[in-house]
Design a protein around this motif. Structure first.
Motif, PDB file in Angstrom:
ATOM      1  N   TYR A  91      -1.866  -0.818 -10.182  1.00 31.53           N
ATOM      2  CA  TYR A  91      -0.834  -1.803 -10.537  1.00 31.53           C
ATOM      3  C   TYR A  91      -1.170  -3.176  -9.976  1.00 31.53           C
ATOM      4  O   TYR A  91      -0.907  -4.209 -10.611  1.00 31.53           O
ATOM      5  N   PHE A  92      -1.763  -3.216  -8.792  1.00 34.20           N
ATOM      6  CA  PHE A  92      -2.008  -4.490  -8.126  1.00 34.20           C
ATOM      7  C   PHE A  92      -3.164  -5.283  -8.735  1.00 34.20           C
ATOM      8  O   PHE A  92      -3.508  -6.358  -8.238  1.00 34.20           O
ATOM      9  N   ASP A  93      -3.722  -4.786  -9.846  1.00 34.20           N
ATOM     10  CA  ASP A  93      -4.648  -5.610 -10.620  1.00 34.20           C
ATOM     11  C   ASP A  93      -3.890  -6.743 -11.318  1.00 34.20           C
ATOM     12  O   ASP A  93      -4.464  -7.797 -11.598  1.00 34.20           O
ATOM     13  N   HIS A  94      -2.580  -6.514 -11.568  1.00 33.77           N
ATOM     14  CA  HIS A  94      -1.756  -7.519 -12.249  1.00 33.77           C
ATOM     15  C   HIS A  94      -0.342  -7.519 -11.650  1.00 33.77           C
ATOM     16  O   HIS A  94       0.629  -7.209 -12.348  1.00 33.77           O
ATOM     17  N   PRO A  95      -0.206  -7.882 -10.386  1.00 34.89           N
ATOM     18  CA  PRO A  95       1.109  -7.853  -9.734  1.00 34.89           C
ATOM     19  C   PRO A  95       1.914  -9.130 -10.014  1.00 34.89           C
ATOM     20  O   PRO A  95       1.406 -10.081 -10.632  1.00 34.89           O
ATOM     21  N   LEU A  96       3.142  -9.150  -9.531  1.00 36.53           N
ATOM     22  CA  LEU A  96       3.930 -10.375  -9.592  1.00 36.53           C
ATOM     23  C   LEU A  96       3.437 -11.389  -8.565  1.00 36.53           C
ATOM     24  O   LEU A  96       3.504 -12.595  -8.794  1.00 36.53           O
ATOM     25  N   ALA A  97       2.990 -10.917  -7.433  1.00 40.02           N
ATOM     26  CA  ALA A  97       2.536 -11.800  -6.354  1.00 40.02           C
ATOM     27  C   ALA A  97       1.439 -12.728  -6.859  1.00 40.02           C
ATOM     28  O   ALA A  97       0.535 -12.302  -7.576  1.00 40.02           O
ATOM     29  N   PRO A  98       1.484 -13.997  -6.470  1.00 41.78           N
ATOM     30  CA  PRO A  98       0.506 -14.971  -6.979  1.00 41.78           C
ATOM     31  C   PRO A  98      -0.889 -14.834  -6.383  1.00 41.78           C
ATOM     32  O   PRO A  98      -1.857 -15.290  -6.985  1.00 41.78           O
ATOM     33  N   GLY A 129       0.832  -1.193   0.000  1.00 42.42           N
ATOM     34  CA  GLY A 129       0.000   0.000   0.000  1.00 42.42           C
ATOM     35  C   GLY A 129       0.865   1.240   0.000  1.00 42.42           C
ATOM     36  O   GLY A 129       2.079   1.176   0.234  1.00 42.42           O
ATOM     37  N   VAL A 130       0.253   2.376  -0.239  1.00 43.06           N
ATOM     38  CA  VAL A 130       0.992   3.640  -0.240  1.00 43.06           C
ATOM     39  C   VAL A 130       1.354   4.026   1.194  1.00 43.06           C
ATOM     40  O   VAL A 130       0.889   3.418   2.157  1.00 43.06           O
ATOM     41  N   SER A 131       2.185   5.037   1.329  1.00 44.05           N
ATOM     42  CA  SER A 131       2.611   5.492   2.644  1.00 44.05           C
ATOM     43  C   SER A 131       1.417   5.971   3.469  1.00 44.05           C
ATOM     44  O   SER A 131       0.435   6.490   2.926  1.00 44.05           O
ATOM     45  N   CYS A 132       1.506   5.775   4.765  1.00 49.83           N
ATOM     46  CA  CYS A 132       0.508   6.229   5.737  1.00 49.83           C
ATOM     47  C   CYS A 132      -0.778   5.414   5.709  1.00 49.83           C
ATOM     48  O   CYS A 132      -1.764   5.798   6.336  1.00 49.83           O
ATOM     49  N   ASP A 174       6.870  -5.916  -5.431  1.00 50.34           N
ATOM     50  CA  ASP A 174       5.777  -5.303  -6.193  1.00 50.34           C
ATOM     51  C   ASP A 174       5.667  -3.813  -5.920  1.00 50.34           C
ATOM     52  O   ASP A 174       5.167  -3.058  -6.761  1.00 50.34           O
ATOM     53  N   THR A 175       6.120  -3.360  -4.764  1.00 51.16           N
ATOM     54  CA  THR A 175       6.051  -1.929  -4.458  1.00 51.16           C
ATOM     55  C   THR A 175       6.951  -1.133  -5.393  1.00 51.16           C
ATOM     56  O   THR A 175       6.644   0.007  -5.751  1.00 51.16           O
TER      57      THR A 175
END
Length: 205
Positions: free
Chosen positions: A161-168, A7-10, A89-90
């Protein structure tokens, strides 16, 4: 198991990591790139304006990733779970966001830079989100926080971006409302379901 918190900062990543650590069986919590770096003040600035600059930044962060990978491997060898405060992924989400904001696209090159080496890859990533106005209020309490980190457009592109991340495997949790403890309970529920799906119970014969 390797658990990633994104997630983003904060948005509450470090708080959630600490709470989950108190509920899980003595996991190793690996800090974010800034706190894992032996020289955090030498890390790149958050807003590059060219693709080449962004790719050079990723190369520098991947040197810190090597240190985090060593810690993760040791923890797993000791039979301990791992909680990653930010994942590789970040780096790609950041590149995606600043590229969209500054008119360049280095997504493919950035992904190649990450996937061409061994990194700590979570089995499950929890992506935390929050209303941009809430993030801005939280960021205002942190002296010296770069404004890009609570820019509404940055958050939108970063999260997209997390619609298609490296994470499985990825789940999203909104932190706009509710207590940290309630968030931890929701996260633990997702972790339990993921572990059950990875190790389904065998039916008695």
């Amino acid at each position: 198991m390797i658990l990633g918190i994104e997630g983003v900062s904060c948005v509450g990543k470090t708080t959630l990591a600490a709470l989950l650590a108190s509920h899980l069986d003595q996991p190793t919590v690996i800090p974010c790139y800034f706190h894992a770096s032996p020289a955090p003040t030498r890390l790149p600035t958050p807003e590059p304006f060219t693709a080449d600059h962004q790719l050079a930044n990723i190369a520098q962060f991947l040197e810190v990733e090597d240190l985090r990978l060593t810690q993760a491997r040791q923890a797993l060898a000791d039979g301990r779970d791992v909680i990653l405060d930010r994942t590789v992924d970040t780096l790609l989400a950041h590149a995606h966001a600043v590229g969209r904001m500054n008119g360049f696209d280095c997504d493919d090159q950035a992904q190649h830079a990450v996937t061409s080496r061994t990194v700590s890859m979570p089995d499950l990533t929890i992506v935390l989100t929050a209303d941009p106005d809430v993030l801005a209020r939280r960021a205002s309490l942190r002296k010296g926080m770069p404004t890009i980190f609570y820019d509404r457009h940055f958050s939108e592109h970063f999260n997209a971006y997390f619609d298609h991340p490296l994470a499985p495997a990825v789940v999203r949790l909104d932190t706009t409302t509710g207590s940290p403890e309630e968030l931890a309970a929701r996260a633990l529920s997702h972790i339990s379901r993921h572990q059950a799906s990875e190790h389904p119970l065998r039916e008695a014969s």
